[in-house]
Design an enzyme around this catalytic site. Structure first.
Site, PDB file in Angstrom:
ATOM      1  N   VAL A  63       0.866  -1.095   0.061  1.00 60.18           N
ATOM      2  CA  VAL A  63      -0.074  -0.093   0.001  1.00 60.18           C
ATOM      3  C   VAL A  63       1.230   1.266  -0.070  1.00 60.18           C
ATOM      4  CG1 VAL A  63      -2.317  -0.657   1.058  1.00 60.18           C
ATOM      5  CG2 VAL A  63      -0.121  -0.278   2.411  1.00 60.18           C
ATOM      6  N   ASN A  89      -7.442  -1.262   5.342  1.00 65.58           N
ATOM      7  CA  ASN A  89      -7.045  -1.900   6.536  1.00 65.58           C
ATOM      8  C   ASN A  89      -5.314  -2.718   6.811  1.00 65.58           C
ATOM      9  OD1 ASN A  89      -7.473  -4.140   9.074  1.00 65.58           O
ATOM     10  ND2 ASN A  89      -6.700  -5.190   7.194  1.00 65.58           N
ATOM     11  N   SER A 141      -7.552   3.544  15.046  1.00 63.85           N
ATOM     12  CA  SER A 141      -7.925   2.671  16.083  1.00 63.85           C
ATOM     13  C   SER A 141      -8.169   3.218  17.190  1.00 63.85           C
ATOM     14  CB  SER A 141      -6.444   2.507  16.760  1.00 63.85           C
ATOM     15  OG  SER A 141      -6.083   1.794  17.589  1.00 63.85           O
ATOM     16  N   TYR A 156       1.861   4.482  16.543  1.00 58.39           N
ATOM     17  CA  TYR A 156       1.217   4.266  15.794  1.00 58.39           C
ATOM     18  C   TYR A 156       0.058   5.126  16.014  1.00 58.39           C
ATOM     19  CZ  TYR A 156      -2.912   0.735  15.793  1.00 58.39           C
ATOM     20  OH  TYR A 156      -3.921  -0.549  15.287  1.00 58.39           O
ATOM     21  N   ALA A 158      -0.293   8.723  16.470  1.00 55.48           N
ATOM     22  CA  ALA A 158      -0.519   9.718  15.537  1.00 55.48           C
ATOM     23  C   ALA A 158      -0.994   9.146  14.698  1.00 55.48           C
ATOM     24  CB  ALA A 158       1.017   9.912  15.684  1.00 55.48           C
ATOM     25  N   SER A 159      -0.476   7.820  13.581  1.00 58.37           N
ATOM     26  CA  SER A 159      -1.143   8.012  12.277  1.00 58.37           C
ATOM     27  C   SER A 159      -2.621   7.831  11.965  1.00 58.37           C
ATOM     28  CB  SER A 159      -0.523   6.108  11.889  1.00 58.37           C
ATOM     29  OG  SER A 159      -0.456   5.153  13.104  1.00 58.37           O
ATOM     30  N   LYS A 160      -3.447   6.712  13.534  1.00 55.21           N
ATOM     31  CA  LYS A 160      -4.766   6.281  13.454  1.00 55.21           C
ATOM     32  C   LYS A 160      -5.414   7.393  13.656  1.00 55.21           C
ATOM     33  CE  LYS A 160      -3.984   2.050  12.474  1.00 55.21           C
ATOM     34  NZ  LYS A 160      -4.543   2.365  11.899  1.00 55.21           N
TER      35      LYS A 160
HETATM   36  P1  NAD Z   1      -2.028  -7.672  11.866  1.00 53.97           P
HETATM   37  O1  NAD Z   1      -0.613  -8.235  11.662  1.00 53.97           O
HETATM   38  O2  NAD Z   1      -2.426  -9.273  11.867  1.00 53.97           O
HETATM   39  O3  NAD Z   1      -2.467  -7.680   9.538  1.00 53.97           O
HETATM   40  C1  NAD Z   1      -2.455  -6.817   8.918  1.00 53.97           C
HETATM   41  C2  NAD Z   1      -2.163  -7.486   7.303  1.00 53.97           C
HETATM   42  O4  NAD Z   1      -1.400  -6.363   6.874  1.00 53.97           O
HETATM   43  C3  NAD Z   1      -0.866  -8.083   7.525  1.00 53.97           C
HETATM   44  O5  NAD Z   1      -1.986  -9.377   6.218  1.00 53.97           O
HETATM   45  C4  NAD Z   1       0.480  -7.616   6.429  1.00 53.97           C
HETATM   46  O6  NAD Z   1       0.682  -8.576   5.469  1.00 53.97           O
HETATM   47  C5  NAD Z   1      -0.909  -6.200   5.738  1.00 53.97           C
HETATM   48  N1  NAD Z   1       0.548  -5.770   5.521  1.00 53.97           N
HETATM   49  C6  NAD Z   1       1.445  -5.169   6.271  1.00 53.97           C
HETATM   50  N2  NAD Z   1       1.748  -3.348   5.329  1.00 53.97           N
HETATM   51  C7  NAD Z   1       1.203  -3.753   4.056  1.00 53.97           C
HETATM   52  C8  NAD Z   1       1.012  -3.258   3.536  1.00 53.97           C
HETATM   53  N3  NAD Z   1       3.055  -2.174   3.417  1.00 53.97           N
HETATM   54  N4  NAD Z   1       1.021  -3.367   2.421  1.00 53.97           N
HETATM   55  C9  NAD Z   1      -0.419  -4.191   2.360  1.00 53.97           C
HETATM   56  N5  NAD Z   1      -0.353  -4.842   3.170  1.00 53.97           N
HETATM   57  C10 NAD Z   1      -0.002  -5.232   4.240  1.00 53.97           C
HETATM   58  O7  NAD Z   1      -2.666  -6.540  11.664  1.00 53.97           O
HETATM   59  P2  NAD Z   1      -4.613  -6.478  12.626  1.00 53.97           P
HETATM   60  O8  NAD Z   1      -4.444  -6.798  13.878  1.00 53.97           O
HETATM   61  O9  NAD Z   1      -5.458  -7.372  11.697  1.00 53.97           O
HETATM   62  O10 NAD Z   1      -4.769  -5.489  12.310  1.00 53.97           O
HETATM   63  C11 NAD Z   1      -5.396  -5.030  11.168  1.00 53.97           C
HETATM   64  C12 NAD Z   1      -5.674  -3.068  11.182  1.00 53.97           C
HETATM   65  O11 NAD Z   1      -6.167  -2.978  12.191  1.00 53.97           O
HETATM   66  C13 NAD Z   1      -4.695  -2.348  11.052  1.00 53.97           C
HETATM   67  O12 NAD Z   1      -4.967  -0.868  10.468  1.00 53.97           O
HETATM   68  C14 NAD Z   1      -4.711  -2.257  12.378  1.00 53.97           C
HETATM   69  O13 NAD Z   1      -3.056  -0.709  12.974  1.00 53.97           O
HETATM   70  C15 NAD Z   1      -6.060  -2.433  13.040  1.00 53.97           C
HETATM   71  N6  NAD Z   1      -6.168  -2.625  13.811  1.00 53.97           N
HETATM   72  C16 NAD Z   1      -5.514  -3.308  14.973  1.00 53.97           C
HETATM   73  C17 NAD Z   1      -6.220  -3.591  16.767  1.00 53.97           C
HETATM   74  C18 NAD Z   1      -5.915  -5.324  17.395  1.00 53.97           C
HETATM   75  O14 NAD Z   1      -5.661  -5.161  18.268  1.00 53.97           O
HETATM   76  N7  NAD Z   1      -4.930  -5.648  16.756  1.00 53.97           N
HETATM   77  C19 NAD Z   1      -6.335  -2.294  17.091  1.00 53.97           C
HETATM   78  C20 NAD Z   1      -7.502  -1.510  16.267  1.00 53.97           C
HETATM   79  C21 NAD Z   1      -6.672  -0.967  15.329  1.00 53.97           C
END
Ligand code: NAD
Length: 250
Positions: A63, A89, A141, A156, A158-160
């Protein structure tokens, strides 16, 4: 079948919240594309879908790279004819104490979590504006909303927070044809949180009024709502899905 005849592209859809969203969307009738870094990253969810009788298609793309994003979005539209839904995502978190945080950590995090959202949205919006319809759901987030930053991941957080600002701005710029909303998950059981120390995870559960971490499916259901016709009159908003973690104690 809330997404019958819709097409949806989910970035970072290879695992975690993105994979749960991909499966749920396909279950609800959508033609689903999963965009992730490498073929191995999305093979698992594509195979899982096939075992359930659902058809998901993988698209390779980082991305943060405009060329790769445009190539993946173009290939998606070539495959499915249009793009109705984009779920931004893909996200990363690099945990390091404040005094040790590096510029590289900041740049990596902002490139994926913020600029990646912009690049994918820009690429998809080109088609959505021609279609005169589309929905974009950005994943923020709990760490991006008021009072919720966490030690070690200030970049993180700040980005969110910025994703919420970008969501509102895009909602204005892409109206009236495209609705842009965000979902802000609380702590969710995925690989992102798996490696956290047990004590941190215990505090996450204690801090949530519902006394558990979210399952990826809890978050996927909120993303489905924002991507569906049920949210047709909502734009520029952030739906917090955190089991009450952000509620004040007293
Ligand atoms: P995860 O690490 O399990 O999965 C993230 C996915 O994104 C992976 O498949 C990875 O290969 C892919 N990815 C990473 N960098 C990439 C790139 N440059 N281009 C394309 N794909 C890329 O994460 P998750 O926990 O499922 O989180 C998903 C989203 O939800 C994220 O944006 C995360 O910040 C947000 N989030 C997660 C939580 C949590 O507690 N897990 C809480 C709040 C927000």
């Amino acid at each position: 079948m809330r997404l019958r005849e819709k097409t949806a592209l989910i970035t970072g859809g290879g695992r975690g919240i993105g994979a749960a969203t991909a499966i749920l969307f396909a279950w609800e009738g959508a033609k689903v594309g999963v965009m992730d870094l490498r073929e191995e990253s999305f093979k698992g969810v594509v195979d899982q879908g096939r075992e359930m009788g659902l058809e998901l298609k993988g698209f390779m793309g980082d991305v943060t790279d405009k060329k790769q994003v445009d190539r993946a979005v173009d290939a998606f539209v070539q495959e499915f004819g249009r793009i109705d839904i984009l779920v931004n995502n893909a996200g990363i978190a690099i945990s390091r104490p404040f005094l040790e945080k590096t510029v590289e950590d900041w740049e990596k995090t902002l490139r994926v979590n913020l600029i990646g959202v912009f690049l994918c949205s820009q690429s998809a919006a080109k088609y959505m504006l021609q279609q005169k319809s589309g929905k974009i759901v950005n994943i923020s987030s709990i760490r991006g909303i008021e009072h919720c930053g966490r030690e070690g991941v200030m970049d993180y957080s700040a980005s969110k927070t910025a994703v919420i600002g970008l969501t509102k701005t895009m909602a204005k710029q892409l109206a009236p044809y495209i609705q842009v909303n965000a979902v802000a998950p609380g702590h969710t059981k995925t690989e992102m949180t798996l490696s956290l120390p047990e004590e941190v995870k215990r505090n996450m559960i204690e801090g949530s009024f519902l006394k558990r971490m979210a399952e990826p499916e809890d978050i996927a259901k909120a993303i489905l709502f924002m991507a569906s016709e049920d949210a047709d009159f909502i734009t520029g908003q952030t739906l917090v899905v955190d089991g009450g973690f952000s509620l004040k104690r007293t």
